[in-house]
Scaffold this active site. Structure first.
Site, mmCIF file in Angstrom:
data_model
loop_
_atom_site.group_PDB
_atom_site.id
_atom_site.type_symbol
_atom_site.label_atom_id
_atom_site.label_comp_id
_atom_site.label_asym_id
_atom_site.label_seq_id
_atom_site.Cartn_x
_atom_site.Cartn_y
_atom_site.Cartn_z
ATOM 1 N N ARG A 111 0.813 -1.227 0.000
ATOM 2 C CA ARG A 111 0.000 0.000 0.000
ATOM 3 C C ARG A 111 0.844 1.273 0.000
ATOM 4 O O ARG A 111 0.432 2.293 0.568
ATOM 5 C CB ARG A 111 -0.969 0.037 1.186
ATOM 6 C CG ARG A 111 -2.022 -1.061 1.166
ATOM 7 C CD ARG A 111 -3.142 -0.713 0.201
ATOM 8 N NE ARG A 111 -4.165 -1.738 0.207
ATOM 9 C CZ ARG A 111 -5.324 -1.638 0.872
ATOM 10 N NH1 ARG A 111 -5.608 -0.554 1.543
ATOM 11 N NH2 ARG A 111 -6.193 -2.608 0.810
ATOM 12 N N ARG B 48 -3.407 6.580 0.938
ATOM 13 C CA ARG B 48 -3.946 7.770 1.608
ATOM 14 C C ARG B 48 -3.031 8.439 2.611
ATOM 15 O O ARG B 48 -3.328 9.546 3.045
ATOM 16 C CB ARG B 48 -5.274 7.407 2.278
ATOM 17 C CG ARG B 48 -6.393 7.249 1.268
ATOM 18 C CD ARG B 48 -7.614 6.666 1.916
ATOM 19 N NE ARG B 48 -7.280 5.347 2.442
ATOM 20 C CZ ARG B 48 -8.137 4.543 3.041
ATOM 21 N NH1 ARG B 48 -9.375 4.936 3.231
ATOM 22 N NH2 ARG B 48 -7.758 3.359 3.463
ATOM 23 N N ARG C 187 -6.675 11.544 -6.026
ATOM 24 C CA ARG C 187 -7.937 10.842 -5.835
ATOM 25 C C ARG C 187 -9.110 11.823 -5.889
ATOM 26 O O ARG C 187 -10.158 11.514 -6.467
ATOM 27 C CB ARG C 187 -7.934 10.115 -4.493
ATOM 28 C CG ARG C 187 -9.115 9.183 -4.310
ATOM 29 C CD ARG C 187 -9.175 8.719 -2.869
ATOM 30 N NE ARG C 187 -10.110 7.641 -2.627
ATOM 31 C CZ ARG C 187 -11.421 7.780 -2.553
ATOM 32 N NH1 ARG C 187 -11.970 8.963 -2.742
ATOM 33 N NH2 ARG C 187 -12.182 6.742 -2.318
ATOM 34 N N ASP D 132 -6.606 -2.730 -7.496
ATOM 35 C CA ASP D 132 -7.141 -3.395 -6.304
ATOM 36 C C ASP D 132 -7.380 -4.867 -6.616
ATOM 37 O O ASP D 132 -7.574 -5.232 -7.776
ATOM 38 C CB ASP D 132 -8.443 -2.733 -5.838
ATOM 39 C CG ASP D 132 -8.727 -3.097 -4.381
ATOM 40 O OD1 ASP D 132 -8.181 -2.429 -3.495
ATOM 41 O OD2 ASP D 132 -9.470 -4.065 -4.146
ATOM 42 N N TYR E 249 -14.802 -11.602 -0.207
ATOM 43 C CA TYR E 249 -15.543 -10.371 -0.543
ATOM 44 C C TYR E 249 -16.759 -10.665 -1.416
ATOM 45 O O TYR E 249 -17.794 -10.020 -1.300
ATOM 46 C CB TYR E 249 -14.623 -9.367 -1.238
ATOM 47 C CG TYR E 249 -13.631 -8.739 -0.289
ATOM 48 C CD1 TYR E 249 -13.982 -7.644 0.493
ATOM 49 C CD2 TYR E 249 -12.348 -9.255 -0.157
ATOM 50 C CE1 TYR E 249 -13.079 -7.080 1.381
ATOM 51 C CE2 TYR E 249 -11.434 -8.691 0.730
ATOM 52 C CZ TYR E 249 -11.808 -7.600 1.487
ATOM 53 O OH TYR E 249 -10.922 -7.050 2.361
HETATM 54 O O1 CP3 Z 1 0.051 -1.515 -2.505
HETATM 55 C C1 CP3 Z 1 -0.224 -0.604 -3.299
HETATM 56 O O2 CP3 Z 1 0.206 0.574 -3.172
HETATM 57 C C2 CP3 Z 1 -0.996 -0.956 -4.550
HETATM 58 C C3 CP3 Z 1 -2.395 -0.801 -4.519
HETATM 59 C C4 CP3 Z 1 -3.300 -1.726 -3.737
HETATM 60 C C5 CP3 Z 1 -4.571 -1.287 -3.277
HETATM 61 N N1 CP3 Z 1 -5.223 -2.361 -2.764
HETATM 62 C C6 CP3 Z 1 -5.076 0.084 -3.388
HETATM 63 C C7 CP3 Z 1 -6.154 0.519 -2.492
HETATM 64 C C8 CP3 Z 1 -3.179 -3.088 -3.425
HETATM 65 C C9 CP3 Z 1 -2.012 -4.034 -3.636
HETATM 66 C C10 CP3 Z 1 -4.417 -3.471 -2.811
HETATM 67 C C11 CP3 Z 1 -4.705 -4.853 -2.387
HETATM 68 C C12 CP3 Z 1 -5.906 -5.131 -1.584
HETATM 69 N N2 CP3 Z 1 -7.149 -4.571 -1.694
HETATM 70 C C13 CP3 Z 1 -5.981 -6.139 -0.603
HETATM 71 C C14 CP3 Z 1 -4.861 -7.079 -0.247
HETATM 72 C C15 CP3 Z 1 -3.859 -6.447 0.626
HETATM 73 C C16 CP3 Z 1 -4.278 -6.269 2.048
HETATM 74 O O3 CP3 Z 1 -4.292 -5.111 2.485
HETATM 75 O O4 CP3 Z 1 -4.588 -7.275 2.690
HETATM 76 C C17 CP3 Z 1 -7.287 -6.128 -0.074
HETATM 77 C C18 CP3 Z 1 -7.830 -7.027 1.021
HETATM 78 C C19 CP3 Z 1 -8.027 -5.135 -0.793
HETATM 79 C C20 CP3 Z 1 -9.460 -4.783 -0.640
HETATM 80 C C21 CP3 Z 1 -9.633 -3.375 -0.252
HETATM 81 N N3 CP3 Z 1 -9.416 -2.292 -1.080
HETATM 82 C C22 CP3 Z 1 -10.078 -2.874 0.997
HETATM 83 C C23 CP3 Z 1 -10.418 -3.737 2.199
HETATM 84 C C24 CP3 Z 1 -10.117 -1.483 0.891
HETATM 85 C C25 CP3 Z 1 -10.639 -0.515 1.893
HETATM 86 C C26 CP3 Z 1 -9.792 -0.441 3.099
HETATM 87 C C27 CP3 Z 1 -8.786 0.652 2.959
HETATM 88 O O5 CP3 Z 1 -7.615 0.431 3.262
HETATM 89 O O6 CP3 Z 1 -9.244 1.727 2.603
HETATM 90 C C28 CP3 Z 1 -9.646 -1.142 -0.406
HETATM 91 C C29 CP3 Z 1 -9.486 0.215 -0.962
HETATM 92 C C30 CP3 Z 1 -8.103 0.608 -1.416
HETATM 93 N N4 CP3 Z 1 -7.324 -0.136 -2.240
HETATM 94 C C31 CP3 Z 1 -7.428 1.830 -1.119
HETATM 95 C C32 CP3 Z 1 -6.202 1.778 -1.792
HETATM 96 C C33 CP3 Z 1 -5.134 2.829 -1.835
HETATM 97 C C34 CP3 Z 1 -7.995 2.981 -0.306
HETATM 98 C C35 CP3 Z 1 -9.142 3.532 -1.089
HETATM 99 C C36 CP3 Z 1 -9.266 5.019 -1.159
HETATM 100 O O7 CP3 Z 1 -8.415 5.711 -1.718
HETATM 101 O O8 CP3 Z 1 -10.314 5.456 -0.698
#
Ligand code: CP3
Length: 357
Positions: free
Chosen positions: A29, A33, A42, A79, A155
């Protein structure tokens, strides 16, 4: 894809357990944010999916952490839930609420309708990979990724994140045949998706099994690892004349380390509950490891961050025939001060160089 010269291959070489001058680092990640510039892009894109589906925006936010920090790899901004979205489940990221599906998969009829999506629906991801590779211009390698079949199924069935996994476990215990059908489809979709990312220019790939650790022993092997193994077995392992390493990360998977390490991957991602020295002993350095600092250590201030970074590097010990890629044990918190990342990256590079003399 024009094969531009890769200027920093320390990450790829570490995954393949080849000698390198220092321990490479990137953060799960890393584009997100906690960075004000991410929040600004964003806001311009309007929504998370607006950002992820526009290859120019996706490339912009992928490169943001690399402009600030001396990281050794970039990860595609996307994602894990793009795949079920392409299956027609209707993904939405409500502000501050996390992901949600409009049409979750719960009944026999829902499962009968489910199919491997046309990869054309995910064209925006492969286009983003192409744009990012061009803009990186060989600075560091680009990681592609997907969720594991089990983790995306969580999910798809729950319809959103869950604390107790009640709905998917109801299916697992009550109608395992339905869940196996979902997992078969997810495995084939994930395989096609990752191979298309590799064709588009991803130089390593990572499978996120974020929720494998919620399964009982015995069921993890049947419902998560078996399908991960299937994906790994079908992946293209060479592109542009180089091996494409595969990383498998199971959060909470420490007790299954030997079995995960034997799934065909090059490297295993570890959360912070596992001791790196013990992990090496248990696997005999047959794979590289990626991890495993507690993301919350980044809140401890500069000297604690540096001490914890050294503790992780010292736990791994002399690299020898092994391979270590420094990372967090899970994604970076949105509340992390960006300066904390600069301290971490500097300490990992400095201390690992001194260890390797
Ligand atoms: O790592 C990176 O920088 C690359 C981008 C990336 C995102 N999601 C962007 C994202 C990667 C590799 C993921 C993987 C992901 N997504 C996982 C596996 C990794 C882990 O954390 O276990 C999972 C379970 C998800 C599902 C997901 N996407 C959730 C649960 C959420 C909301 C929770 C949160 O952290 O906000 C997301 C949204 C998400 N994916 C964001 C980002 C940067 C935040 C969204 C936003 O900008 O509002």
């Amino acid at each position: 894809m024009s094969a531009s010269v890769l200027k920093n291959d320390v990450f790829l070489r570490s995954l393949l357990r080849e000698p390198v001058p220092y321990t490479p680092i990137w953060l799960m990640r890393q584009a997100g944010r906690y960075l004000p510039e991410y929040r600004a892009t964003r806001a311009r894109a309007g929504s998370f999916m607006g950002l992820a589906q526009n290859p120019d925006y996706a490339a912009e936010v992928t490169l943001q952490p690399l402009e600030r920090f001396d990281l050794d790899a970039a990860i595609l901004f996307s994602d894990i839930l793009t795949v079920p979205h392409a299956m027609g489940l209707g993904l939405d990221f409500a502000e501050g609420e996390g992901p949600r599906f409009a049409r979750p998969v719960r009944t026999e009829e829902d499962v009968a309708r489910l199919a491997v999506p046309d990869m054309d629906k995910l064209r925006y991801v492969f286009d983003a990979v192409g744009v990012i590779r061009r803009e990186l211009d060989g600075k560091v390698p680009l990681i592609g990724f997907a969720g594991s079949p089990w983790t995306i199924a969580c999910y798809m069935v729950e319809g959103q994140g869950s604390d107790d996994y009640r709905l998917i476990k109801t299916m697992l215990y009550g109608r395992p045949d339905l869940l196996h059908r979902i997992l078969e489809i997810n495995a084939e979709a994930t395989l096609q998706y990752l191979n298309a990312q590799i064709d588009a220019g991803a130089q390593a790939v990572m499978l996120f099994d974020s929720w494998g650790g919620v399964l009982a022993d015995g069921l993890f092997q049947q419902f998560s690892l078996a399908y991960t193994r299937k994906v790994v077995a079908g992946l293209k392992r060479e592109n542009e004349g180089r091996r494409v390493p595969v990383i498998v990360f199971t959060k909470g998977g420490g007790q299954w380390l030997e079995e995960i390490a034997a799934c065909g991957c090059d490297a295993v991602g570890l959360d912070w509950t596992v001791d790196l020295a013990a992990a090496r002993r248990r696997t005999g350095d047959a794979v590289a490891f990626q991890g495993n600092l507690d993301p919350m250590a980044l809140f401890g201030g500069a000297s604690a961050i540096r001490a914890e970074a050294r503790r992780v590097l010292d736990a791994f010990g002399p690299v020898g025939k092994g391979g270590h890629v420094f990372n967090l044990g899970h994604g970076i918190s949105r509340f992390t001060p960006p300066e904390a990342v600069a301290e971490l990256v500097d300490e990992v590079h400095q201390h690992s160089r001194s260890l390797r003399g």
